[in-house]
Design an enzyme around this catalytic site. Structure first.
Site, PDB file in Angstrom:
ATOM      1  N   ASP A 187       8.010  -0.664  -1.358  1.00  0.00           N
ATOM      2  CA  ASP A 187       6.639  -1.137  -1.553  1.00  0.00           C
ATOM      3  C   ASP A 187       5.716   0.082  -1.601  1.00  0.00           C
ATOM      4  OD1 ASP A 187       4.569  -2.934  -1.742  1.00  0.00           O
ATOM      5  OD2 ASP A 187       5.223  -4.146  -0.039  1.00  0.00           O
ATOM      6  N   HIS A 244      -0.781   2.438  -7.461  1.00  0.00           N
ATOM      7  CA  HIS A 244      -0.638   1.530  -6.315  1.00  0.00           C
ATOM      8  C   HIS A 244       0.815   1.278  -5.936  1.00  0.00           C
ATOM      9  CE1 HIS A 244      -4.861   0.154  -5.809  1.00  0.00           C
ATOM     10  NE2 HIS A 244      -4.954   0.623  -7.049  1.00  0.00           N
TER      11      HIS A 244
HETATM   12  P1  ADQ Z   1       1.190  -6.115  -3.910  1.00  0.00           P
HETATM   13  O1  ADQ Z   1       2.566  -5.919  -4.444  1.00  0.00           O
HETATM   14  O2  ADQ Z   1       0.505  -7.329  -4.357  1.00  0.00           O
HETATM   15  O3  ADQ Z   1       0.235  -4.866  -4.163  1.00  0.00           O
HETATM   16  P2  ADQ Z   1       0.622  -6.111  -0.935  1.00  0.00           P
HETATM   17  O4  ADQ Z   1       0.143  -4.756  -0.621  1.00  0.00           O
HETATM   18  O5  ADQ Z   1       1.482  -6.673   0.116  1.00  0.00           O
HETATM   19  O6  ADQ Z   1       1.448  -6.149  -2.284  1.00  0.00           O
HETATM   20  O7  ADQ Z   1      -0.585  -7.059  -1.139  1.00  0.00           O
HETATM   21  C1  ADQ Z   1      -0.434  -8.449  -1.220  1.00  0.00           C
HETATM   22  C2  ADQ Z   1      -1.778  -9.137  -1.007  1.00  0.00           C
HETATM   23  O8  ADQ Z   1      -1.674 -10.505  -1.353  1.00  0.00           O
HETATM   24  C3  ADQ Z   1      -2.227  -9.080   0.433  1.00  0.00           C
HETATM   25  O9  ADQ Z   1      -3.605  -8.819   0.476  1.00  0.00           O
HETATM   26  C4  ADQ Z   1      -1.914 -10.478   0.994  1.00  0.00           C
HETATM   27  O10 ADQ Z   1      -2.819 -10.924   1.956  1.00  0.00           O
HETATM   28  C5  ADQ Z   1      -2.034 -11.326  -0.241  1.00  0.00           C
HETATM   29  N1  ADQ Z   1      -1.080 -12.465  -0.192  1.00  0.00           N
HETATM   30  C6  ADQ Z   1       0.260 -12.408  -0.240  1.00  0.00           C
HETATM   31  N2  ADQ Z   1       0.784 -13.636  -0.148  1.00  0.00           N
HETATM   32  C7  ADQ Z   1      -0.248 -14.475  -0.052  1.00  0.00           C
HETATM   33  C8  ADQ Z   1      -0.359 -15.887   0.028  1.00  0.00           C
HETATM   34  N3  ADQ Z   1       0.703 -16.711   0.026  1.00  0.00           N
HETATM   35  N4  ADQ Z   1      -1.584 -16.416   0.102  1.00  0.00           N
HETATM   36  C9  ADQ Z   1      -2.670 -15.627   0.079  1.00  0.00           C
HETATM   37  N5  ADQ Z   1      -2.629 -14.305  -0.005  1.00  0.00           N
HETATM   38  C10 ADQ Z   1      -1.435 -13.744  -0.082  1.00  0.00           C
HETATM   39  C11 ADQ Z   1       0.360  -3.567  -4.802  1.00  0.00           C
HETATM   40  C12 ADQ Z   1       1.523  -2.708  -4.328  1.00  0.00           C
HETATM   41  C13 ADQ Z   1       1.465  -2.538  -2.831  1.00  0.00           C
HETATM   42  C14 ADQ Z   1       0.121  -1.942  -2.427  1.00  0.00           C
HETATM   43  C15 ADQ Z   1      -1.031  -2.715  -3.048  1.00  0.00           C
HETATM   44  C16 ADQ Z   1      -2.362  -2.012  -2.836  1.00  0.00           C
HETATM   45  O11 ADQ Z   1       2.758  -3.307  -4.701  1.00  0.00           O
HETATM   46  O12 ADQ Z   1       2.513  -1.735  -2.372  1.00  0.00           O
HETATM   47  O13 ADQ Z   1       0.001  -1.992  -1.039  1.00  0.00           O
HETATM   48  O14 ADQ Z   1      -0.847  -2.862  -4.442  1.00  0.00           O
HETATM   49  O15 ADQ Z   1      -2.339  -0.717  -3.315  1.00  0.00           O
END
Ligand code: ADQ
Length: 749
Positions: free
Chosen positions: A381, A173
């Site tokens: 990311d 991921h």
């Molecule tokens: P993450 O590093 O967690 O995931 P991301 O893909 O942005 O990064 O996902 C974050 C998730 O958390 C999103 O679904 C978002 O809606 C939720 N979120 C963030 N802040 C929030 C808040 N304050 N309240 C509620 N929800 C919140 C890892 C990798 C990424 C990759 C994903 C999936 O680092 O690059 O995209 O896995 O493979």
């Protein structure tokens, strides 16, 4: 969303964390749900295949009591979630240690933040072993095991060793770093080998896949293709497969949920005066939050007309707070926000609204729908789901996405404003342009993005992953039954001893001696000459060295061995024992073609430092063994492609060898040699052929199925048997010659 999984192949999902977390409450325990995107994708699969999920409970206090056990049993019975129990010390070293202070920073290209501790590495190994043990308790013969993410990179290999037939897929991921960065990591080889235990490996983007391939080549010397790696006796399928979201989770709330709609209406009213910029991140240094805040400060200072007109809502959910770096980041962000608001706020306008907590989905969805611009600018990311979630909340095509070029999502979201988050000035400019974009242009960009986000959703992603895993595992099982088997040495030696007429056909480079960097350096050692001499002198034994080498080389090395047949240049010319003359293939020959081909190869030599041309009588070879590996491979593909077009309809062919491309006449192949030798040794009852590369496959193809065909090395081959290298091959030949001595002494006695 309907998925069409067959029920006979159960899916075992394995990830560090389960969708549930175990929490201590008073003297008891409770379950906390984490509504991550992965659960949304995996739950329908688990339901349809009666699958299970294996992961850590997230609880590291070490307290084990009845209440806890009861709760975990409920998870297993009701949800089919099974926990891996990690002792506190293992959990800490594995999760906060190696996973998040070594792998996480390095894989996101922050080598200065790498914190490697050998004890934490041991904990990482231990945790992966504990995961393996729990999987083995549940694993059935048809199951598909889907392992997620960087915490479990050793798991595919551990499973392969314990259950060789297991069908294992792995999805990363986070980014896979460039090989120059990856090589910094202590224990890097073990991690690569760990991954290569899988049948199928998938990454978010082609770039990560390319980085993985480069690392395998540079650190393990393993060649690969864009879609697969051939390891010893196994193919690992590779793919770039960006994850999607479940758009309905958002659109449904906007269409049908009263709370969400009410919140959106309230917020629209509240922000009537302003345009809204939105940023949503985990509070992590990879997400570029301070950089964004500084760019916002610059925007306010460079574009005075936006003051009082624009608000940045920064949502940040705290994470990994026990790691010092994360505490420092939180402080830095707090300070920057204080500074910016202190500097620019007026009694009726606050430029920055900071929400440092997890928001309920309804609130988040309303914010996404409200925002005029989503400001998604991580420094690095894997993909970034926020970018896709924002797009899903704009089915009408309003809204603009500003996206970092270092988010994996940028590879498939070209209609966004793509920015370099390290460039504060231009990022601020891009945000200003995004705010000023006319509605028609906004709609054009956003509807293209919306279409893609809804089509490439998380369900099609998981379906494709599993279908590829199924295919990869099926083709492995098929090949398992046809691939060369380990040579039964004793049986072979006995068959040799018993036979009345023996014929041995031996390739030279890579079969009798290892490859040298330059062809002229692979001179046969004296003991090999002695060995071939003894074998060729055995009664009723015909021995031939059939090589791609020139007649000059073969003559210089083996010309004086009585009784030995020589075939040079893949059989274009042959010399029978006792004769000083080389016989040419009856097809006849002209060297005219070299005039045209030589300049093409020369062009490649000029482009590839360390490569050179070898000219033989009947062929030209471009060697690149000493050049930078992936560059040489890449050009070799290019060269073969060029030559194929140029040589179409001639009697020449371009053939890939071991780190070489050879242009030769069609009839100069090892299969042709067989015709001549059958004449010399009409009906051998022991026929053995050994070789290591593609040119030997022509020979194997000509031989009857009863022949002892031996592939030397670890590639795929149509040979029946394999030996691991030239040392083993020579050992076999020694055993043959020893048999001959035993037989001879028996005869004398
Ligand atoms: P993450 O590093 O967690 O995931 P991301 O893909 O942005 O990064 O996902 C974050 C998730 O958390 C999103 O679904 C978002 O809606 C939720 N979120 C963030 N802040 C929030 C808040 N304050 N309240 C509620 N929800 C919140 C890892 C990798 C990424 C990759 C994903 C999936 O680092 O690059 O995209 O896995 O493979």
């Amino acid at each position: 969303m309907e998925t069409n999984f067959t029920t006979e192949q159960r899916v075992i999902v394995v990830s560090n964390r389960l969708p549930f977390t175990l929490k201590r409450s008073g003297d008891g325990w409770r379950t906390e749900k984490s509504a991550g995107g992965l659960a949304v994708a995996m739950n329908p699969i688990l339901k349809q295949t009666a699958g299970i999920w294996i992961g850590w409970s997230g609880e590291a206090s070490g307290i084990r009591d009845d209440k806890r056990e009861r709760l975990l049993r409920q998870w297993a019975e009701r949800e089919r979630y099974f926990t891996v129990d990690l002792p506190p010390e293992v959990a800490r070293g594995f999760y906060e240690g190696f996973s998040n202070q070594a792998l996480w920073p390095l894989f996101h290209h922050f080598p200065a933040l790498l914190n490697f501790d050998p004890n934490e590495w041991k904990a990482y190994v231990k945790a992966n072993e504990l995961f393996r043990d729990v999987i083995l308790e549940h694993l059935g013969p048809n199951d598909l095991v889907w392992v997620h993410d960087y915490h479990l990179m050793l798991l595919p290999r551990l499973l392969r060793e314990a259950a060789p037939q297991a069908r294992v897929g792995f999805f990363l991921h986070i980014p896979f770093p460039s090989s120059a960065v990856f090589r910094i990591l202590p224990r890097r080889e073990e991690l690569l080998e760990g991954l290569l235990g899988a049948d199928y490996l998938a990454f978010h983007t082609y770039r990560y896949l390319q980085h993985f391939r480069n690392s395998a080549l540079r650190l393990l010397g393993i060649d690969s293709h864009m879609d697969r790696v051939e390891t010893v006796g196994r193919t690992v399928r590779l793919e770039a497969l960006p994850i999607g979201i479940a758009p309905e989770q958002f659109t449904k709330l906007l269409d049908e949920d009263e709370t969400t709609r009410k919140r959106l209406a309230e917020m629209r009213e509240r922000f009537r005066c302003c345009r809204v910029l939105l940023a949503v991140d985990r509070l992590d240094y990879t997400k570029g939050i301070p950089e964004r805040l500084r760019a916002f400060r610059r925007l306010l200072s460079d574009a005075p007309h936006l003051r009082g007109q624009v608000v940045l809502v920064q949502v940040a959910v705290p994470s990994r707070e026990r790691i010092p770096m994360y505490k420092e980041l939180r402080q830095e962000v707090d300070e920057l926000i204080g500074q910016i608001n202190g500097e620019w706020s007026t009694p009726d306008w606050t430029p920055l609204i900071y929400l440092r907590r997890n928001l309920p989905r309804t609130e988040l969805t309303a914010l996404y729908a409200l925002a005029d611009v989503a400001w998604v600018t991580p420094l690095r990311d894997g993909l970034n789901l926020v970018a896709k979630e924002y797009v899903a909340c704009h089915p009408e095509g309003d809204g603009v996405l500003v996206l970092s070029e270092f988010a994996g999502a940028a590879a498939e979201m070209g209609e966004a404003f793509i920015v370099n988050p390290y460039d504060e000035e231009r990022t601020a400019e891009a945000v200003a342009r995004a705010l000023a974009l006319p509605p028609e242009a906004r709609r054009e960009r956003m509807s293209a993005l919306y279409k893609r986000v809804t089509q490439n959703n998380v369900f099609s992603w998981s379906e494709r992953f599993l279908s590829n895993l199924r295919k990869a595992a099926a083709s492995r099982s098929e090949r398992d039954s046809t691939k060369p088997k380990e040579l039964p040495v004793e049986e072979t030696v006995n068959a040799f001893g018993r036979a009345a007429h023996r014929l041995l056909l031996l390739d030279y480079d890579g079969t009798l001696v290892p490859y040298a960097s330059r062809p002229q350096d692979a001179v046969p050692p004296a003991e090999l000459i002695e060995l071939l001499t003894r074998l060729a002198a055995s009664p009723n034994t015909t021995v031939a060295v059939i090589s791609g080498r020139s007649r000059v080389d073969l003559e210089a090395w083996f010309g004086l061995i009585p009784g030995l047949w020589l075939a040079a240049e893949h059989g274009a010319i042959m010399r029978s024992p006792g004769s000083m003359e080389w016989e040419q293939h009856p097809a006849g020959y002209s060297a005219e073609w070299k005039r045209d081909v030589y300049p093409v190869l020369e062009h490649f030599v000029n482009r590839t430092p360390g490569s050179f041309i070898e000219e033989k009588e009947f062929s030209l070879v471009w060697h690149y063994r000493m050049s930078v590996p992936e560059f040489g491979e890449w050009l070799a593909n290019d060269l073969v492609h060029n030559l194929e077009q140029m040589l179409a309809e001639t009697n020449l062919r371009a053939v890939r060898g071991q780190k070489s491309v050879e242009v030769k006449l069609i009839w100069a192949n090892k299969g042709e040699v067989m015709k001549r030798l059958t004449y010399a040794c009409p009906q051998p009852d022991f026929l053995l052929a050994a070789g290591d590369d593609r040119t030997d496959e022509d020979l194997f193809a000509r031989l009857p199925r009863t022949a002892w065909t031996i592939h030397v090395g670890g590639n795929t081959s149509r040979a029946r048997y394999r030996l691991s290298g030239p040392d083993e091959m020579r050992r076999l030949l020694y055993s043959f010659s020893a048999q001959r001595d035993i037989n001879a002494s028996r005869h004398v006695a």
